[in-house]
Write a protein that holds these residues in place. Structure first.
Motif, PDB file in Angstrom:
ATOM      1  N   LYS A 137       2.200   4.792   0.967  1.00 27.46           N
ATOM      2  CA  LYS A 137       2.190   5.531   2.220  1.00 27.46           C
ATOM      3  C   LYS A 137       1.621   6.918   1.993  1.00 27.46           C
ATOM      4  O   LYS A 137       1.982   7.600   1.054  1.00 27.46           O
ATOM      5  CB  LYS A 137       3.610   5.632   2.775  1.00 27.46           C
ATOM      6  CG  LYS A 137       3.633   6.224   4.167  1.00 27.46           C
ATOM      7  CD  LYS A 137       4.926   5.902   4.873  1.00 27.46           C
ATOM      8  CE  LYS A 137       4.900   6.483   6.253  1.00 27.46           C
ATOM      9  NZ  LYS A 137       5.633   5.743   7.211  1.00 27.46           N
TER      10      LYS A 137
ATOM     11  N   TRP B 210       0.841  -1.191   0.000  1.00 27.17           N
ATOM     12  CA  TRP B 210       0.000   0.000   0.000  1.00 27.17           C
ATOM     13  C   TRP B 210       0.879   1.244   0.000  1.00 27.17           C
ATOM     14  O   TRP B 210       1.870   1.335   0.712  1.00 27.17           O
ATOM     15  CB  TRP B 210      -0.889   0.034   1.240  1.00 27.17           C
ATOM     16  CG  TRP B 210      -2.081  -0.834   1.137  1.00 27.17           C
ATOM     17  CD1 TRP B 210      -2.694  -1.276   0.007  1.00 27.17           C
ATOM     18  CD2 TRP B 210      -2.819  -1.403   2.224  1.00 27.17           C
ATOM     19  NE1 TRP B 210      -3.747  -2.073   0.318  1.00 27.17           N
ATOM     20  CE2 TRP B 210      -3.843  -2.164   1.672  1.00 27.17           C
ATOM     21  CE3 TRP B 210      -2.698  -1.319   3.614  1.00 27.17           C
ATOM     22  CZ2 TRP B 210      -4.760  -2.839   2.438  1.00 27.17           C
ATOM     23  CZ3 TRP B 210      -3.613  -2.005   4.387  1.00 27.17           C
ATOM     24  CH2 TRP B 210      -4.621  -2.753   3.801  1.00 27.17           C
TER      25      TRP B 210
ATOM     26  N   ARG C  57      -2.508   0.974   7.344  1.00 25.48           N
ATOM     27  CA  ARG C  57      -1.164   1.444   7.031  1.00 25.48           C
ATOM     28  C   ARG C  57      -0.581   2.287   8.160  1.00 25.48           C
ATOM     29  O   ARG C  57       0.601   2.191   8.470  1.00 25.48           O
ATOM     30  CB  ARG C  57      -1.175   2.253   5.726  1.00 25.48           C
ATOM     31  CG  ARG C  57      -1.503   1.438   4.489  1.00 25.48           C
ATOM     32  CD  ARG C  57      -1.276   2.248   3.231  1.00 25.48           C
ATOM     33  NE  ARG C  57      -2.180   3.378   3.106  1.00 25.48           N
ATOM     34  CZ  ARG C  57      -3.382   3.329   2.541  1.00 25.48           C
ATOM     35  NH1 ARG C  57      -3.842   2.167   2.086  1.00 25.48           N
ATOM     36  NH2 ARG C  57      -4.131   4.412   2.443  1.00 25.48           N
TER      37      ARG C  57
END
Length: 350
Positions: free
Chosen positions: A33, A31, A254
């Protein structure tokens, strides 16, 4: 809770179309950032200072349901961890996955096809934990008719009104797949959204002809002498479509991977406890939602809540066949990860 224009557009797209064409999500380990300094944006959880490490609050619906988050809290499984639920009030079932995908809430539990459609439309969401499973003695959903309706076979549903909790989920797709296999013209059925906690009464008063109801609320219909049970989803597909997973807002995972692991660990422990103590779990749920104990039906859960791929592929195939998503748009590994589950084996993590 305010929703900005872009989120409002995404929610409208899901509500009207069920799915749309957009890029699928990357695996959590890949994913992207977010830029620093974005903690004031919607979706960032509140952080409460306390003794030791900060505690991360995750936004979660406060719905009248048999739910592992509520049970994990009642069992004390969040104690000593870095996360706690922050209940944000009742949220209608069809809104849960769109709100997770836009960060209005951080976690939610709904069926796999809704998550697949959300991913196809570009929302930031990922399945991080398996949930309920269908057993013959503990199905995910049951089908009821009024005893005096004469409805007993699949073909009897043509020309009738079927109440179910939302479009785009198990009740729609598992049912349509089964009925088509039985030679039923599903376009001759009137499909009407009726919340699970209202379905029994709506059917008993004959405002609908058939109700598809999930636990714990199916227990009242099961014991209502005016109604008759037709089938369960176990009868329809052997339970393949019964996994009801927990999904996370991608940005939350995240930014707070440890809190996400804490949550997944807590509900996995709660799931195993429920499987071993179904009656005690029913008592906790009865007290929490104010339902008479004898009417609360049990849930069964996937062991350790480790996600497997067949239930996800099952719904990808259905959504492609129904024309809800383009063929090849969403892959199984776009939908889920076991990386936050401490009980997952190396094979499940591969």
């Amino acid at each position: 809770m305010p929703v900005n224009a872009s989120r409002r557009s995404a929610l409208k797209t899901l509500a009207l179309l069920g799915s749309a064409c957009a890029a699928s999500l990357l695996l959590p380990g890949c994913w992207k950032k977010e830029e620093q300094g974005a903690t004031g944006l919607a979706g960032a959880p509140a952080v409460v200072k306390g003794v030791g490490d900060p505690v991360v609050e995750f936004k979660y619906p406060d719905n009248p349901a048999f739910d592992l988050v509520y049970l994990a809290e009642a069992l004390g499984y969040f104690e000593g961890s870095r996360t706690r639920p922050k209940y944000v009030g009742k949220i209608a079932a069809p809104q849960i996955i769109p709100l997770v995908g836009t960060g209005e809430i951080d976690f939610g539990t709904r069926m796999v096809p809704l998550v697949i459609s959300a991913i196809a439309s570009g929302l930031d969401i990922k399945v991080v934990s398996a949930g309920g499973k269908t057993l013959q003695e503990a199905p995910h959903m049951k089908y009821f008719a009024h005893r005096e309706s004469g409805i007993r076979t699949p073909k009897d549903l043509e020309g009738k009104t079927v109440g179910f909790n939302s479009f785009g989920a198990c009740a729609e797709f598992v049912t349509k797949k089964y009925l088509r296999a039985q030679g039923v013209d599903v376009n001759r059925i009137n499909w009407l959204v009726v919340p699970d906690n209202q379905a029994e009464q709506t059917l008993a008063t004959r405002n609908i002809d058939v109700a598809i109801i999930h636990p714990p609320h199916s227990g009242g219909a099961e014991q209502n002498p005016a109604l008759v049970k037709l089938w369960s989803d176990y009868d329809l597909d052997g339970g393949l479509g019964g996994m009801a997973p927990y999904s996370v807002y991608g940005r939350f995972a995240r930014e707070h991977p440890e809190a996400t692991r804490d949550l997944v660990s807590a509900i996995a422990r709660a799931a195993n406890w429920v499987n071993a103590n179904p009656d005690e779990a029913r008592r906790i749920t009865s007290k929490r939602i104010g339902m008479e104990l004898r009417l609360v039906e049990r849930f069964a859960y996937v062991e350790n809540l480790v996600v497997s791929e067949p239930p996800i592929q099952y719904y990808i195939d259905i959504l492609e066949a129904e024309g809800k998503i383009p063929s090849g748009k969403v892959r199984v590994r776009d939908v889920y990860t076991n990386e936050f589950n401490p009980f997952a084996s190396p094979e499940a993590l591969a």
